[in-house]
Enzyme design. Structure first.
Site, PDB file in Angstrom:
ATOM      1  N   ASP A 472      53.835  68.633  27.843  1.00 53.34           N
ATOM      2  CA  ASP A 472      53.309  67.571  27.279  1.00 53.34           C
ATOM      3  C   ASP A 472      51.712  67.486  27.557  1.00 53.34           C
ATOM      4  OD1 ASP A 472      53.123  65.242  25.759  1.00 53.34           O
ATOM      5  OD2 ASP A 472      54.700  64.142  26.838  1.00 53.34           O
ATOM      6  N   ASP A 534      56.311  60.641  18.385  1.00 54.90           N
ATOM      7  CA  ASP A 534      57.148  59.700  19.371  1.00 54.90           C
ATOM      8  C   ASP A 534      57.840  58.574  18.604  1.00 54.90           C
ATOM      9  OD1 ASP A 534      56.673  60.815  21.841  1.00 54.90           O
ATOM     10  OD2 ASP A 534      54.823  59.409  22.394  1.00 54.90           O
TER      11      ASP A 534
HETATM   12  C1  GLA Z   1      54.806  61.492  25.354  1.00 53.23           C
HETATM   13  C2  GLA Z   1      55.857  62.368  24.817  1.00 53.23           C
HETATM   14  C3  GLA Z   1      57.179  61.432  24.977  1.00 53.23           C
HETATM   15  C4  GLA Z   1      57.553  61.381  26.446  1.00 53.23           C
HETATM   16  C5  GLA Z   1      56.446  60.622  27.188  1.00 53.23           C
HETATM   17  C6  GLA Z   1      56.648  60.750  28.361  1.00 53.23           C
HETATM   18  O1  GLA Z   1      54.575  60.163  25.041  1.00 53.23           O
HETATM   19  O2  GLA Z   1      55.419  62.537  23.432  1.00 53.23           O
HETATM   20  O3  GLA Z   1      58.012  62.251  24.147  1.00 53.23           O
HETATM   21  O4  GLA Z   1      57.654  62.759  27.021  1.00 53.23           O
HETATM   22  O5  GLA Z   1      55.153  61.390  26.960  1.00 53.23           O
HETATM   23  O6  GLA Z   1      55.761  60.117  29.249  1.00 53.23           O
END
Ligand code: GLA
Length: 725
Positions: A472, A534
């Site tokens: 990420d 997300d």
């Molecule tokens: C980002 C990712 C999510 C999750 C969060 C965790 O927003 O896109 O899928 O992994 O971080 O903090």
């Protein structure tokens, strides 16, 4: 196939349906001559408009500037009289560059830009043109590659300072094309966090229309992609020129309609946030750009991108392989979990047939919220007594695989790593650093910084059986010391990713950036799948996934079934539709399965079985988009209905999966007929709809369509499997 017509000094790159032609003018200028529907090699120099009146700048120095300002260049320079957007800007005390042809070669194979993601594979041919700026000694190689059977030209640029003075590069784009035409509309993808890749289509106008990123990542806000299409171009007919960049950092993509109604289209690293000192004898590579021509509309353009990226960009062993159906605990628990809670989810998931358990954020340091611990990749003993091992033992004991979340480019101010090495964070001496999500960015341009993170990751990967990683990146860059920082930062990220995929080739890597801020072809070189957003709401996903599929393969679209009301929108959609929509991608679950209703739980094993039976079609088949989730707001004027539909067809066209989603129900709307695409007209396809078996020819299905009864309620959906008899 690449042909050289010696008399005309004309190069022609032919792909199955397209030709791309360049000419070296008498003075050594490299001129863009033609790009469009395939044409037999012949003298095309008339198209350059140089002969009317006969005009050779060298023989008419007085008018040289006006020549430069209208000639169709294929790699235009700044500072010598072409006032349109240049592809290269050089500063060496003075501010000019005048590249002229030196030599060329045509060879089998291709150039691989160093330390950058790039296309690869057999069955390709390359034209390399060496250009030189005499006063500075700068040499520029322009690489043009075509792969057998694919209507794309891959361009890249490499520079070498063969002079005696250091040169400052202020701009090096990867591709520039001067199309002798103004009848275009431009399609771009804009967005925001949780609302990525919204398609927009507008006529081009005089002046420059540009999208870009200066955020240090390709971004949520714009994707490194655009298309120039004819006003009449639809999904399956009309011309479309698609452009993308195999790069995950700052980019610019633009179209400039000039005084002479020509269109200059360009893509490359964003110039305002770029600088590179090219010292004598040193070299620089710009990322690859991919240029696609389609006469079969947007669909044809997208399928070419998909084929090229699947066959010649993704390297992972999973590119053609079955991928495990995963469950991710993020939306199920966020930071609030312990071993027992995770075990409960894993137990239920394994009972339902889910194959991979992914532990998301919150497992390390003392991370009870997003306020701390990035950089301290040590399991939190409070939540996971004994570390990760008891959990991974439990999971593998159930026959599931284990996956883990990392955010390796980040550092929390509240972390042991920051306390020990505050200089590891990107910043400007004497200026406070801006926090975003309470975190800073690590200086990945520094090797020691990368090594410090790598050592921690390796410790984990060598201790527990990790078969999947979610990489990420949750904030954009600020307080960058200079424009010369962004590109080395990106190269540092690529070096870490390279290390990961080389040392752990069996790990399935999914990249992510606060959802879909790095949903770009650069990442595909390392990770065959990328978390697309997300936002897991099925309705919103229709748009996000439609936009994504314009240039990226659906096999890369990270897509999960989550709970309702949806956490991003509060919307309630049927469980079945959430699954059908998530099947336009990698397919997985992101919810607490233990808390689902019995009815929902009962659907999961069948969904997984269905997914495995169609996943090859999604990975390797051809996508035809049959609806348009943007239609009611006017993205495609030819259609008003509020539905979406698509079909994936196997290479031999004997097998297909069709999905229809009724976005908004309409009263007294009896039924809807959807015409399919991509099938064999004479073959007979068998399918089942509404409990009834049908056998229809491909011609019938494409010309008359399948009749879908009025479905009850918003966001209801149907999925059909069609196979030839
Ligand atoms: C980002 C990712 C999510 C999750 C969060 C965790 O927003 O896109 O899928 O992994 O971080 O903090």
């Amino acid at each position: 196939m690449i042909t050289y017509l010696e008399n005309e000094r004309q190069f022609q790159l032919d792909t199955p349906h397209a030709s791309y032609v360049l000419t070296v003018a008498e003075e050594g200028y490299l001129l863009h001559t033609y790009w469009g529907k395939r044409i037999a090699p012949q003298d095309l120099t008339d198209l350059l408009r140089l002969s009317d009146p006969p005009f050779v700048p060298a023989k008419n120095e007085r008018e040289r500037a006006s020549f430069l300002d209208c000639a169709p260049f294929d790699f235009p320079c700044a500072g010598i009289g072409d006032y349109r957007e240049p592809a290269i800007v050089l500063e060496d005390g003075a501010f000019a560059c005048d590249l002229r042809y030196v030599s060329h070669r045509i060879y089998n194979g291709k150039y691989a830009p160093r330390c950058l993601p790039h296309t690869w594979g057999n069955g390709c041919e390359t034209l390399e043109i060496l250009m030189r700026d005499e006063p500075t000694g700068l040499e520029v190689k322009l690489h043009y590659t075509v792969f057998e059977g694919i209507d794309a030209v891959i361009r890249s640029v490499s520079l070498e300072n063969c002079g005696s003075r250091d040169l400052m590069l202020r701009r090096v784009l990867s591709a520039s094309v001067d199309l002798d035409d103004d009848r275009f509309e431009m399609i771009t993808l804009y967005g925001s966090w949780a609302r990525e890749r919204q398609a927009e289509r507008l006529p081009i106008r005089h002046g420059k229309q540009r999208i870009d990123s200066t955020r240090g990542e390709s971004s949520h806000q714009y994707s490194p992609f655009f298309a120039l299409v004819r006003p009449e171009t639809t999904e399956e007919s009309g011309e479309a020129y698609g452009f993308t960049l195999i790069y995950s950092g700052n980019f610019t993509a633009q179209a400039e309609l000039t005084q002479f109604c020509q269109t200059r289209a360009q893509i490359g690293i964003e110039a305002g946030s770029f600088a590179h000192c090219l010292s004598t004898e040193s070299e620089f590579d710009a990322p690859e750009a991919v240029l696609v021509y389609s006469e079969d509309g947007l669909g044809g353009m997208s399928r070419t991108f998909h084929r090229l990226f699947t066959d010649h960009l993704i390297r992972s062993k999973y590119r053609y392989a079955e991928r495990p159906v995963l469950i991710n605990n993020w939306e199920a628990t966020y930071f609030d979990f312990d071993l027992e809670k995770l075990k409960t989810i894993a137990d239920e998931a394994s009972r339902l047939g889910i194959e991979l358990f992914v532990l998301d954020d919150g497992w390390f340091g003392r991370r009870d919220s997003d306020n701390c611990s990035l950089g301290d990749w040590v399991p939190d003993q409070r939540k996971l007594p004994g570390g990760l091992k008891p959990l991974t033992d439990h999971i593998t004991g159930k026959g599931m695989r284990f996956g883990l979340w990392f955010e390796p480019e980040m550092i929390s101010p509240d972390s042991d790593l920051f306390r020990a090495h505050p200089d590891y964070a990107v910043g400007i001496e004497g200026r406070p650093r801006t926090q975003s999500r309470a975190q800073y960015v690590l200086n990945y341009a520094r090797r020691d910084v990368r090594d410090a993170v790598w050592a921690q990751m390796k410790e984990i990967l060598d201790t527990v059986p990790v078969s999947y990683i979610k990489w990420d990146m949750n904030r954009q860059l600020t307080e960058v010391p200079s424009p010369a920082f962004y590109h080395p930062y990106m190269l540092g990220v690529y070096q870490m990713l390279e290390r990961l995929v080389t040392e752990y080739p069996d790990i399935l890597l999914e990249s992510c950036s606060g959802g879909g801020a790095r949903f770009d072809p650069g990442m595909l070189y390392y990770s065959p799948q990328i978390w697309a957003s997300d936002d897991t709401d099925a309705k919103e996903r229709l748009r996000i996934q439609y936009g994504a599929s314009l240039f990226m393969p659906p096999s890369a679209v990270g897509s999960h079934v989550s709970v309702c009301p949806n956490h991003a929108t509060g919307r309630i959609t049927p469980f079945e539709t959430r699954a059908n929509v998530a099947m336009f991608g990698t397919f997985g679950y992101e919810l607490n399965v233990a808390q689902l209703s019995d009815d929902e739980k009962a659907q999961i094993p069948a969904q997984i079985a269905r997914w495995h039976s169609i996943s090859r079609l999604i990975r390797e088949g051809s996508l035809y988009r049959l609806g348009n989730p943007f239609a009611p707001t006017g993205f495609a004027a030819q259609q008003n209905a509020d539905y979406d539909a698509w079909i994936f067809v196997s290479a031999d066209q004997s097998d297909a999966v069709f999905t229809y989603v009724q976005i908004t129900a309409e009263a007294n709307m009896k039924s809807r007929r959807i015409r399919l695409a991509g099938l064999l007209p004479d073959a007979v396809y068998a399918y089942e709809l509404g409990g009834k078996a049908y056998q229809k020819t491909g011609a019938y299905l494409m010309q008359c369509g399948v009749m879908l009864a009025n479905l009850w309620g918003d966001m209801t959906s149907v999925q059909l499997r069609l196979r030839t008899l």
